[in-house]
Design an enzyme around this catalytic site. Sequence first.
Site, PDB file in Angstrom:
ATOM      1  N   GLY A 328      15.410 -82.568 -15.055  1.00 49.59           N
ATOM      2  CA  GLY A 328      13.994 -82.457 -15.174  1.00 49.59           C
ATOM      3  C   GLY A 328      13.191 -81.948 -16.618  1.00 49.59           C
ATOM      4  O   GLY A 328      14.237 -81.141 -17.426  1.00 49.59           O
ATOM      5  N   GLY A 331      10.930 -75.571 -17.606  1.00 48.13           N
ATOM      6  CA  GLY A 331       9.858 -74.956 -17.583  1.00 48.13           C
ATOM      7  C   GLY A 331       9.613 -73.916 -18.769  1.00 48.13           C
ATOM      8  O   GLY A 331      10.704 -73.387 -19.376  1.00 48.13           O
ATOM      9  N   MET A 332       8.413 -73.306 -19.199  1.00 49.79           N
ATOM     10  CA  MET A 332       8.376 -72.191 -20.011  1.00 49.79           C
ATOM     11  C   MET A 332       8.453 -70.898 -19.468  1.00 49.79           C
ATOM     12  O   MET A 332       8.727 -70.030 -20.253  1.00 49.79           O
ATOM     13  CB  MET A 332       6.867 -72.623 -20.619  1.00 49.79           C
ATOM     14  N   ASP A 382       8.276 -72.200   0.220  1.00 49.27           N
ATOM     15  CA  ASP A 382       8.659 -70.929   0.610  1.00 49.27           C
ATOM     16  C   ASP A 382       9.918 -70.524  -0.320  1.00 49.27           C
ATOM     17  O   ASP A 382      10.771 -71.551  -0.924  1.00 49.27           O
ATOM     18  CB  ASP A 382       9.289 -70.510   1.839  1.00 49.27           C
TER      19      ASP A 382
END
Length: 609
Positions: A328, A331-332, A382
Amino acid sequence: MFPQRLDAPQAYDIAKAMMDGFNRHYKLFRAESARAKHRFETQDWRGQQRAQRERIEFYDLRVKECVLRLDKEFAAGGLPMNVWQQVKLHYIGLMVEHLQPELAETFFNSVTTKILHRTHFQNDFIFVRPAVSTEYLQSRAPGALPTYRAYYPQTLERLPGILRELFEQLHLQCPFDDLERDVHLLARRIANRLEGLTLRANFQIQVLSNLFYRNKGAYLVGKIITGYTELALSVPILHDGHGRLLLHAALFGEDDMHGLFSFARAYFMVDMEVPSAYVHFLRTLMPRKPRSDLYTALGLGKQGKTLFYRDFLHHLSYSSDKFRIAPGIKGMVMLVFDLPSFPYVFKLIKDRFPAQKETTREQVKGKYLLVKQHDRVGRMADTLEYSLVAFPRDRFSDELIEEIRKFAPSQLEISDRDGDGRQEVIISHLYIERRLVPLNIHLQECLDKGMDDAQARRSMSDAVVEYGNAIKDLVAANIFPGDMLWKNFGITRNGKVVFYDYDEIEYLTDCNFRHVPAPRNEEEEMSGEIWYAVRPRDVFPETFAPFLLGNDAVREVFMRHHGDLLDPRFWQSHKERIQAGHMLDVFPYDAQRRLHAGHAPQRKREATP
């Protein structure tokens, strides 16, 4: 090796002090859970939510108290290891007749690991495996409730009367609107589900003795048995708005139970003297659900973490694949890796963030804590939070090690703990979440098949509709996701969309939802830059479209079902509603499960902050 003799005079006193600390914890935990019944009866919804948040902190507070006591009374941090071996043996003895031995073991581990250096986190000093069985535990105290009750209707004609007796024995201190009506409606639903089955001599209904409380609802949980067939059953009980109770719905089967006990929902409050017995019963309703998930759903998060980690270690022993960088878009803020054969992802906070991410490590941890304490309304995954987690080095790909060294070197240590040449990767701090298919990947797979493929078109449409529903459920819970890109949402095996990227999450009431100002001149109109002032927490919903709706097929579905998400008035109206103290209802079941069409909410809701 354990010593042959118990000759340390302080060992028993230390074990007793630790057990006293656990008993104090569980007494307070159980008392708070038991008070949920009164809050439900008096419709103290704010108090219910406050208690749910505060109860999460109970465990860590009691562990700190116990550590302080051991340091003060026994100088525990300086004791030799043979004393700690004896402490563990004495503690095992104290657990033999205990009704919560599995929880007591976890408490012992938590206290011990706060005192000992992590090089001693091994089976000689902590409970890596359980030492005391929880099978067939039951209270022998006079007047104690059994874990569950059994009722024997014998025939379907007698079912309403048996159901009436069942609900009357719950002793709720407020009247039902019309219990006779409700039990007949419920009996009809049960009869429909049993159609085609022969009622055997063992036909019965078993229900857990105490109700499960969450937000505005109280849930009866049990099962119907006839012959070799067992059918899970749950009946939500709600207030009708006029100070009276009604049976609101009938939930049947494992899938309905999974929705009720979802990892994306808030924890239940239920008074349990023998929690392992409740978990054992629930496992008969949901055999695919790990015990770790059930303990967590019951508010016993530390026990859930203990069991999860034991399951993880067991999985490592019987697998050979390697941890890798998760598929995928990267993320930063978070670095994410996974083990292909294990259905979870591991997330750690990077050491540095790009300039556009104005945040800190502590702020990111604060966002994850917010989600942990908030009502997740079935739309936020969660997380399990761990510190100093050791992995076998040979299970890590070299690419992943280099990725961690590049983006989070402060979180990484590689050591040879036992001096035997077998290296360990130690991660200082990480979060573990259920692995979901990223929504952007799911949509792309559907689009790649082409819109001439009816199944792909339907799957794409359902996912887009679910995405909008997820955002609206979050809005109802006073949550603004912040970053609404498809990649920050995942889709479950049942097609439910869940949010899982929390570094930009905010309370809805803290945000300012604004229209994009009209350009004042041609220069502003043609500018590729923002020409208007933007304050912290300003949100411009009209600007969502270019980032979300680049595909025409996706745009058409989104605008037909959720075009209001691009209108600031939608967000402003919900903010005003929440600020006025109104609490929307969010139910963890579909409308067709309800017994009363006349009591249907506008959308499926269970109480939210």
